[in-house]
Write a protein that holds these residues in place. Sequence first.
Motif, short mmCIF file in Angstrom:
data_model
loop_
_atom_site.label_atom_id
_atom_site.label_comp_id
_atom_site.label_asym_id
_atom_site.label_seq_id
_atom_site.Cartn_x
_atom_site.Cartn_y
_atom_site.Cartn_z
N ILE A 176 49.63 35.24 -14.33
CA ILE A 176 49.43 34.36 -13.46
C ILE A 176 48.28 34.89 -12.45
O ILE A 176 47.85 34.10 -11.60
N VAL A 213 47.49 36.82 -6.37
CA VAL A 213 48.15 35.61 -6.88
C VAL A 213 48.17 35.00 -5.51
O VAL A 213 48.84 35.35 -4.61
N ALA A 214 47.43 33.65 -5.70
CA ALA A 214 47.56 32.66 -4.47
C ALA A 214 48.98 32.41 -4.36
O ALA A 214 49.71 32.14 -5.25
N SER A 253 44.99 36.58 -10.91
CA SER A 253 43.56 36.47 -11.04
C SER A 253 43.09 38.19 -10.68
O SER A 253 43.25 38.44 -9.94
N ALA A 260 54.18 27.35 -7.64
CA ALA A 260 54.09 26.26 -8.80
C ALA A 260 54.29 27.00 -10.20
O ALA A 260 54.68 26.48 -11.18
N ALA A 261 54.61 28.46 -10.26
CA ALA A 261 54.68 29.08 -11.37
C ALA A 261 56.30 28.89 -11.96
O ALA A 261 57.06 28.98 -10.93
N ARG A 284 50.12 29.45 -3.29
CA ARG A 284 50.49 28.06 -3.91
C ARG A 284 50.75 28.28 -5.62
O ARG A 284 51.17 27.36 -6.07
N THR A 285 49.84 29.10 -6.37
CA THR A 285 49.80 29.57 -7.58
C THR A 285 51.44 30.07 -7.69
O THR A 285 51.95 29.51 -8.77
N LEU A 286 52.02 30.90 -6.98
CA LEU A 286 53.18 31.57 -7.21
C LEU A 286 54.37 30.41 -7.06
O LEU A 286 55.34 30.21 -7.75
#
Length: 469
Positions: free
Chosen positions: A208, A191-192, A210, A198-199, A194-196
């Motif tokens: 979430i 998990v990037a 990849s 915003a989650a 930035r993804t974490l």
Amino acid sequence: MAANFRCRPIELFIPEIKQLLETRSFEPLQDLLNEINPIDLADGFPDFNPEQQLLMFMLLRQVRMMEVFEELELKEQEYILQHLDDQSLTPLVQDIPADVVAKLFKKLPEKMVKKMSKHMHKEKIEVVQDFMDYPPHTVGAIMRSNFIHVGPDTTAKATMSLLQARSRVRVEEGHDVIFVTNGNRRLLGGVALRTLIAAPSDIPMKEIMSPMSPIRILVTMDREEASDIFSRYKIMTAPVVDENGRLVGVLDADDVIQVIEQETTEDIQKLGAIEALEEPYFKTNIFDVVKKRATWLCLLFFGQTLTATAMGFFEGEIARAAVLALFIPLVISSGGNSGSQAATLIVRALSLKEITFRDWWRVVEREFVSGLTLGLILGSLGFLGIAGWGTFAHLYGPHHLLVGLAVGLALVLIVLWGSVIGSLLPIFLKKLGLDPAVASAPFVATLVDVTGLVIYFTVSLLVLKGTLL
């Protein structure tokens, strides 16, 4: 964090630091030291005596201590470890990544290793030992250990809490990706960061994440092979797994850059007929430098004695046509130079994976054309020079045109021979599992010198037979 650093050369800070030390103005000194980039601050440590270095180090914040410590020279690290009190030493040793500790353990005296071990948890000591067991040429010896991995059902909120708890570990050292593993630590995905961020807080990581790309680096892989993978696929980070697919570390682009720099340095040194230095020039003991240079010099000296031996076989020809001796340096140096050029080009091409062993015949074809062309150019220049000086300055005797022809033809053949041999040597050394850089410029030049003399005098015998010979 880096934005808070004062971006000025460390030399500009040293007078101010020394003044604050003399006046014992510790509070402003502490603020100043913590604002200087850790790498720059470590570079400035040699300007201070050991007692001052220790004081400066103890004034650093905990996170900055670790960053500066990793950049210090070994003798500075050893002094600090010896003189830090237990209250400061324990968190420092616990915070230093296991891979860094392993590198230290290999260099520090056994007494210091035992002292550090007393301040580490048993689990960390076991991880450090694992790192020490990896051979130095493998990925395991250069990978990082301070990565974060969580289970697939861990929520985004819990992961963020874990990341915050580990905030003393620098974000720029790989926490842009959080790895997701199962109970056996087998890699499931990533998990990037930035993804974490915003989650939703309650979403599990498995929803979430990849799935990890197929580019996973095996811990036992040769580090140079790993650097080729980074270069080919243009990746910045790759998970490192063992034979069972378990996540054991992370390899970053900066680790790979260091490998490339070290390998390139070794190749350049070997191309200069020097055994690779293990430390920077000024950090290498002078006797080690002499030893590493002497080996190759002795081998090359022996090679040059073969040149003298080859000349001995043509002693009679030299005596009857002394004019031929004038052009020996010209002829053999041209062949050596062409061979050195070819060797350098091929060694670099092999390093960049531009050519492989199966391309050897294509290389011969190209170098044959190149060598023949270069030989014709130099041969023509040699013939015209000798003919011109012989005609207008009456040098080289009455048979100067034949001498010029002999030298010109010899140059064509020797430059051609040097180009082909210089290109083939690295390829076949690589095929034999040897470092192609061993086919150094001086080595190739010495080899072509010996064979070049044979070619030169053989051509001269054929051209000058019945006149000077």
